[in-house]
Design an enzyme around this catalytic site. Structure first.
Site, PDB file in Angstrom:
ATOM      1  N   VAL A 126     -11.308  -0.651   6.147  1.00 50.13           N
ATOM      2  CA  VAL A 126     -12.450  -1.560   5.947  1.00 50.13           C
ATOM      3  C   VAL A 126     -12.812  -1.599   4.467  1.00 50.13           C
ATOM      4  O   VAL A 126     -13.092  -0.562   3.859  1.00 50.13           O
ATOM      5  CB  VAL A 126     -13.685  -1.107   6.762  1.00 50.13           C
ATOM      6  CG1 VAL A 126     -14.838  -2.067   6.547  1.00 50.13           C
ATOM      7  CG2 VAL A 126     -13.348  -1.004   8.245  1.00 50.13           C
ATOM      8  N   GLU A 140     -10.353   5.226   6.186  1.00 42.84           N
ATOM      9  CA  GLU A 140     -11.217   4.655   5.139  1.00 42.84           C
ATOM     10  C   GLU A 140     -10.690   3.328   4.606  1.00 42.84           C
ATOM     11  O   GLU A 140     -11.452   2.384   4.347  1.00 42.84           O
ATOM     12  CB  GLU A 140     -11.349   5.657   3.986  1.00 42.84           C
ATOM     13  CG  GLU A 140     -12.358   5.272   2.934  1.00 42.84           C
ATOM     14  CD  GLU A 140     -13.765   5.146   3.501  1.00 42.84           C
ATOM     15  OE1 GLU A 140     -14.370   6.161   3.815  1.00 42.84           O
ATOM     16  OE2 GLU A 140     -14.255   3.992   3.639  1.00 42.84           O
ATOM     17  N   GLY A 186     -11.127  -2.096   1.747  1.00 42.41           N
ATOM     18  CA  GLY A 186     -10.192  -1.512   0.776  1.00 42.41           C
ATOM     19  C   GLY A 186     -10.639  -0.181   0.219  1.00 42.41           C
ATOM     20  O   GLY A 186     -10.758   0.808   0.945  1.00 42.41           O
ATOM     21  N   GLY A 211      -0.730  -9.353  -3.550  1.00 41.95           N
ATOM     22  CA  GLY A 211      -0.663  -8.300  -2.525  1.00 41.95           C
ATOM     23  C   GLY A 211      -1.956  -8.143  -1.742  1.00 41.95           C
ATOM     24  O   GLY A 211      -2.157  -7.128  -1.084  1.00 41.95           O
ATOM     25  N   LYS A 239      -6.642  -2.026  10.275  1.00 43.89           N
ATOM     26  CA  LYS A 239      -7.849  -2.405  11.027  1.00 43.89           C
ATOM     27  C   LYS A 239      -7.531  -3.153  12.311  1.00 43.89           C
ATOM     28  O   LYS A 239      -8.273  -3.057  13.295  1.00 43.89           O
ATOM     29  CB  LYS A 239      -8.802  -3.229  10.156  1.00 43.89           C
ATOM     30  CG  LYS A 239      -8.190  -4.440   9.476  1.00 43.89           C
ATOM     31  CD  LYS A 239      -7.613  -4.077   8.136  1.00 43.89           C
ATOM     32  CE  LYS A 239      -6.746  -5.176   7.573  1.00 43.89           C
ATOM     33  NZ  LYS A 239      -6.472  -5.055   6.162  1.00 43.89           N
ATOM     34  N   LYS A 285     -12.485  -5.693  10.843  1.00 49.96           N
ATOM     35  CA  LYS A 285     -13.262  -4.717  10.063  1.00 49.96           C
ATOM     36  C   LYS A 285     -14.691  -4.617  10.591  1.00 49.96           C
ATOM     37  O   LYS A 285     -15.262  -3.523  10.726  1.00 49.96           O
ATOM     38  CB  LYS A 285     -13.249  -5.129   8.589  1.00 49.96           C
ATOM     39  CG  LYS A 285     -11.859  -5.053   7.975  1.00 49.96           C
ATOM     40  CD  LYS A 285     -11.768  -5.801   6.660  1.00 49.96           C
ATOM     41  CE  LYS A 285     -10.384  -5.679   6.051  1.00 49.96           C
ATOM     42  NZ  LYS A 285     -10.147  -6.587   4.921  1.00 49.96           N
ATOM     43  N   GLU A 338      -2.788 -10.555   4.281  1.00 50.58           N
ATOM     44  CA  GLU A 338      -2.080  -9.936   5.406  1.00 50.58           C
ATOM     45  C   GLU A 338      -0.694 -10.561   5.525  1.00 50.58           C
ATOM     46  O   GLU A 338      -0.435 -11.646   4.985  1.00 50.58           O
ATOM     47  CB  GLU A 338      -2.857 -10.174   6.704  1.00 50.58           C
ATOM     48  CG  GLU A 338      -4.202  -9.489   6.747  1.00 50.58           C
ATOM     49  CD  GLU A 338      -4.112  -7.979   6.533  1.00 50.58           C
ATOM     50  OE1 GLU A 338      -3.444  -7.296   7.319  1.00 50.58           O
ATOM     51  OE2 GLU A 338      -4.703  -7.489   5.561  1.00 50.58           O
ATOM     52  N   VAL A 350       0.836  -1.207   0.000  1.00 53.49           N
ATOM     53  CA  VAL A 350       0.000   0.000   0.000  1.00 53.49           C
ATOM     54  C   VAL A 350       0.872   1.259   0.000  1.00 53.49           C
ATOM     55  O   VAL A 350       0.639   2.190  -0.778  1.00 53.49           O
ATOM     56  CB  VAL A 350      -0.955   0.009   1.220  1.00 53.49           C
ATOM     57  CG1 VAL A 350      -1.879   1.218   1.164  1.00 53.49           C
ATOM     58  CG2 VAL A 350      -1.773  -1.278   1.277  1.00 53.49           C
TER      59      VAL A 350
HETATM   60  P1  NAP Z   1       3.249  -4.865   3.659  1.00 48.41           P
HETATM   61  O1  NAP Z   1       3.318  -4.997   2.189  1.00 48.41           O
HETATM   62  O2  NAP Z   1       3.634  -6.009   4.505  1.00 48.41           O
HETATM   63  O3  NAP Z   1       4.135  -3.574   4.057  1.00 48.41           O
HETATM   64  C1  NAP Z   1       4.419  -3.248   5.388  1.00 48.41           C
HETATM   65  C2  NAP Z   1       5.437  -2.132   5.379  1.00 48.41           C
HETATM   66  O4  NAP Z   1       5.672  -1.736   6.717  1.00 48.41           O
HETATM   67  C3  NAP Z   1       6.781  -2.529   4.788  1.00 48.41           C
HETATM   68  O5  NAP Z   1       7.283  -1.501   3.977  1.00 48.41           O
HETATM   69  C4  NAP Z   1       7.674  -2.720   5.998  1.00 48.41           C
HETATM   70  O6  NAP Z   1       9.027  -2.413   5.765  1.00 48.41           O
HETATM   71  C5  NAP Z   1       7.071  -1.707   6.951  1.00 48.41           C
HETATM   72  N1  NAP Z   1       7.313  -2.068   8.339  1.00 48.41           N
HETATM   73  C6  NAP Z   1       6.890  -3.158   9.003  1.00 48.41           C
HETATM   74  N2  NAP Z   1       7.349  -3.141  10.263  1.00 48.41           N
HETATM   75  C7  NAP Z   1       8.092  -2.025  10.384  1.00 48.41           C
HETATM   76  C8  NAP Z   1       8.854  -1.475  11.427  1.00 48.41           C
HETATM   77  N3  NAP Z   1       8.959  -2.074  12.611  1.00 48.41           N
HETATM   78  N4  NAP Z   1       9.494  -0.305  11.199  1.00 48.41           N
HETATM   79  C9  NAP Z   1       9.407   0.318  10.012  1.00 48.41           C
HETATM   80  N5  NAP Z   1       8.695  -0.170   8.966  1.00 48.41           N
HETATM   81  C10 NAP Z   1       8.069  -1.331   9.157  1.00 48.41           C
HETATM   82  O7  NAP Z   1       1.788  -4.436   4.115  1.00 48.41           O
HETATM   83  P2  NAP Z   1       0.626  -3.808   3.231  1.00 48.41           P
HETATM   84  O8  NAP Z   1      -0.081  -4.901   2.501  1.00 48.41           O
HETATM   85  O9  NAP Z   1       1.121  -2.644   2.481  1.00 48.41           O
HETATM   86  O10 NAP Z   1      -0.386  -3.351   4.386  1.00 48.41           O
HETATM   87  C11 NAP Z   1      -0.132  -2.199   5.160  1.00 48.41           C
HETATM   88  C12 NAP Z   1      -1.344  -1.920   6.051  1.00 48.41           C
HETATM   89  O11 NAP Z   1      -2.487  -1.718   5.209  1.00 48.41           O
HETATM   90  C13 NAP Z   1      -1.747  -3.080   6.974  1.00 48.41           C
HETATM   91  O12 NAP Z   1      -2.302  -2.546   8.138  1.00 48.41           O
HETATM   92  C14 NAP Z   1      -2.812  -3.821   6.189  1.00 48.41           C
HETATM   93  O13 NAP Z   1      -3.699  -4.535   7.009  1.00 48.41           O
HETATM   94  C15 NAP Z   1      -3.511  -2.646   5.544  1.00 48.41           C
HETATM   95  N6  NAP Z   1      -4.245  -2.959   4.335  1.00 48.41           N
HETATM   96  C16 NAP Z   1      -3.645  -3.648   3.341  1.00 48.41           C
HETATM   97  C17 NAP Z   1      -4.347  -3.911   2.176  1.00 48.41           C
HETATM   98  C18 NAP Z   1      -3.745  -4.681   1.044  1.00 48.41           C
HETATM   99  O14 NAP Z   1      -4.475  -4.991   0.096  1.00 48.41           O
HETATM  100  N7  NAP Z   1      -2.471  -4.998   1.074  1.00 48.41           N
HETATM  101  C19 NAP Z   1      -5.669  -3.440   2.042  1.00 48.41           C
HETATM  102  C20 NAP Z   1      -6.263  -2.708   3.091  1.00 48.41           C
HETATM  103  C21 NAP Z   1      -5.530  -2.469   4.234  1.00 48.41           C
HETATM  104  P3  NAP Z   1       9.953  -3.273   4.727  1.00 48.41           P
HETATM  105  O15 NAP Z   1       9.318  -3.093   3.380  1.00 48.41           O
HETATM  106  O16 NAP Z   1      11.289  -2.650   4.809  1.00 48.41           O
HETATM  107  O17 NAP Z   1       9.877  -4.682   5.228  1.00 48.41           O
HETATM  108  N1  HSE Z   2      -5.896  -8.928   3.622  1.00 44.74           N
HETATM  109  C1  HSE Z   2      -6.986  -8.046   3.401  1.00 44.74           C
HETATM  110  C2  HSE Z   2      -7.961  -8.694   2.429  1.00 44.74           C
HETATM  111  C3  HSE Z   2      -6.496  -6.734   2.853  1.00 44.74           C
HETATM  112  O1  HSE Z   2      -7.616  -9.717   1.821  1.00 44.74           O
HETATM  113  O2  HSE Z   2      -9.071  -8.204   2.297  1.00 44.74           O
HETATM  114  C4  HSE Z   2      -7.568  -5.690   2.758  1.00 44.74           C
HETATM  115  O3  HSE Z   2      -7.958  -5.265   4.029  1.00 44.74           O
END
Ligand code: NAP
Ligand code: HSE
Length: 438
Positions: free
Chosen positions: A134, A131, A136, A189, A107, A207, A192, A15
């Site tokens: 929950v 926003e 996306g 992507g 969330k 959520k 979680e 993200v």
């Molecule tokens: P992700 O790809 O795992 O990215 C997490 C990021 O956080 C990485 O850049 C990581 O650094 C960094 N990070 C983790 N621990 C850290 C620490 N201790 N200090 C500094 N940086 C740290 O996760 P994501 O999918 O982007 O999701 C991010 C958030 O959005 C989560 O809360 C997730 O639930 C939410 N979310 C995700 C989606 C989705 O579709 N992916 C949708 C809705 C909500 P490195 O890259 O250096 O490891």
């Molecule tokens: N892991 C979550 C999903 C990301 O699959 O819906 C969006 O919140």
């Protein structure tokens, strides 16, 4: 032109990297819309050198996100790391406490600490926008926090996990195994960091807990959610559902009842001809039963970098457009200190239809015995089906579909059936949800 809005972003994964790219690509358009430039000034991630497909050299890099939140010269702290505890928790706390606005897609963090963080934001007169946390990219938080003000909501439910919906859709299409579908969802992507949070329903529960609070003006009560994931759903269930006119979806449901609020997350049979049954792949859908408006159904991409970044961007733009010194609306739709206590309705009192799939020995008297147990528990059956197509080797598969009945009665009947010695596998019980027009 007004001063630039200075942004610090902690988390540059799926993200965060999308957000940084879009903020850079749409810089001029966003400046026009917001009346001021949106400037990323500081970022944080674990690895400063990782190739993320974005150039982070113009930004100040912080190895510690709490340090960024505490010390960077920013107006908005954007938390995109994930996790219900530190460093996300401390970083958001620190940012809000020093009077920075905050935006998060997390969330898990809000389901555990949302009321505390909302209280800090309200005391400081800053915004805490979420926003993206929950469903996306679907603007469900805005709809509930703003557009439905004044409505009494009786139920909110939906498909809130893209990974699970993707897996169920692909399993139904017959292409891939559960594990292969999950791997593909991770590659895309959607999942979680720990995908058991997706498949065991915890992510949907996080959520749902937020939607429940917004819908009913109550404290967030994530530990009071009845939880079942999709890891026990087999291809036999999906085929039987199809033959009986249903599709299986992982739903989160929050509903007002006479004895309190029911919150549940479980695989659910929905009629094939309902709109929600047609929601496939990573798409999410949230339905809200509201008394003035009627039934609202919103659907759209529920996960993925760009879809989620779109919602985060909307939250940042709202902050950029807000007037300095202006009183902001409460984070959870009602001031955090005035949220009502959550009163839990017991799951045993849940009333609805049930699909019960039994694998039995092929012998006389089984049907009669099943009917007796159903009748003893006062359960009225809509159908009882045994077809050669459902059979499992030498064993027979029988499917019972009940009319609306109490969960406690179903549990009693299934326990009695299990004690009679002719079952050759664990009974599969899946609740049925009648979505109204959705
Ligand atoms: P992700 O790809 O795992 O990215 C997490 C990021 O956080 C990485 O850049 C990581 O650094 C960094 N990070 C983790 N621990 C850290 C620490 N201790 N200090 C500094 N940086 C740290 O996760 P994501 O999918 O982007 O999701 C991010 C958030 O959005 C989560 O809360 C997730 O639930 C939410 N979310 C995700 C989606 C989705 O579709 N992916 C949708 C809705 C909500 P490195 O890259 O250096 O490891
Ligand atoms: N892991 C979550 C999903 C990301 O699959 O819906 C969006 O919140």
């Amino acid at each position: 032109m007004a001063n630039a809005l200075k942004i610090g972003i902690a988390g540059l994964g799926t993200v965060g990297a999308s957000l940084v790219r879009i903020l850079s690509q749409r810089h001029n358009k966003l400046t026009d819309i917001c009346g001021r430039p949106l400037e990323v000034v500081a970022v944080s991630a674990r690895d400063a050198t990782k190739d993320r497909g974005i150039d982070i050299t113009p930004y100040q890099f912080y190895a510690d996100p709490v340090d960024l939140a505490a010390n960077a010269d920013i107006d908005v702290f954007v938390e995109l790391m994930g996790g219900e505890g530190d460093p996300a928790l401390s970083a958001v706390r620190v940012a809000l406490a020093r009077g920075c606005h905050a935006v998060t897609a997390n969330k898990a963090l809000l389901a555990r600490h949302g009321v505390e963080l909302a209280t800090i934001a309200e005391d400081q007169g800053v915004l805490l926008n979420f926003e993206a946390a929950v469903a996306g990219g679907i603007p469900v938080i805005k709809a509930m926090r703003e557009s439905l003000t004044g409505n009494n909501i009786s139920r909110v439910f939906g498909i809130m996990n893209g990974t699970c919906n993707y897996i169920l859709t692909e399993m139904e299409r017959g292409g891939l195994s559960f594990q292969d579908c999950l791997k593909e969802a991770q590659r895309l992507g959607y999942a979680e960091a720990d995908p058991t949070f997706d498949v065991e329903g915890n992510d949907t529960a996080h959520k749902l807990a937020l939607l429940t609070s917004l819908a009913f003006g109550t404290q967030i009560a994530v530990d009071d959610i009845y939880l079942e994931g999709i890891s026990n759903i087999s291809i036999e269930d999906i085929r039987a559902a199809d033959a009986l006119g249903f599709r299986i979806k992982l739903l989160g449901v929050a509903q007002k009842t006479d004895s309190g609020i029911e919150q549940r997350v479980h695989p659910t049979m929905v009629p094939k001809d309902s709109v929600i049954a047609q929601v496939d792949g990573v798409t999410n859908a949230v339905a809200i039963d509201a008394d003035i408006l009627g039934e609202l159904l919103m659907s759209g991409p529920g996960a993925g970098g760009d879809a989620t970044a779109s919602a985060v961007l909307g939250d940042i733009a709202d902050i950029a457009k807000s007037r300095p010194g202006h009183q902001h609306g409460p984070v959870l739709g009602r001031p955090a200190r005035l949220l009502d206590p959550y009163v839990k309705a017991r799951m045993r009192s849940h009333e609805g239809g049930y699909f019960i799939r039994l694998t039995v020995e092929d012998k006389a008297g089984v049907f009669a015995n099943l009917s007796k147990h159903m009748s003893d528990s006062n359960i009225s059956l809509e159908s009882i089906v045994q077809r050669p197509g459902f059979d499992n080797g030498n064993h027979k598969t029988i499917i019972l579909v009940t009319h609306a009945t109490m969960e406690a009665s179903v549990r009693t009947a299934v326990e009695a059936i299990s004690g009679d010695g002719y079952l050759v596998d664990k009974p599969q019980v899946i609740r049925i949800e009648r979505p109204g027009r959705a």
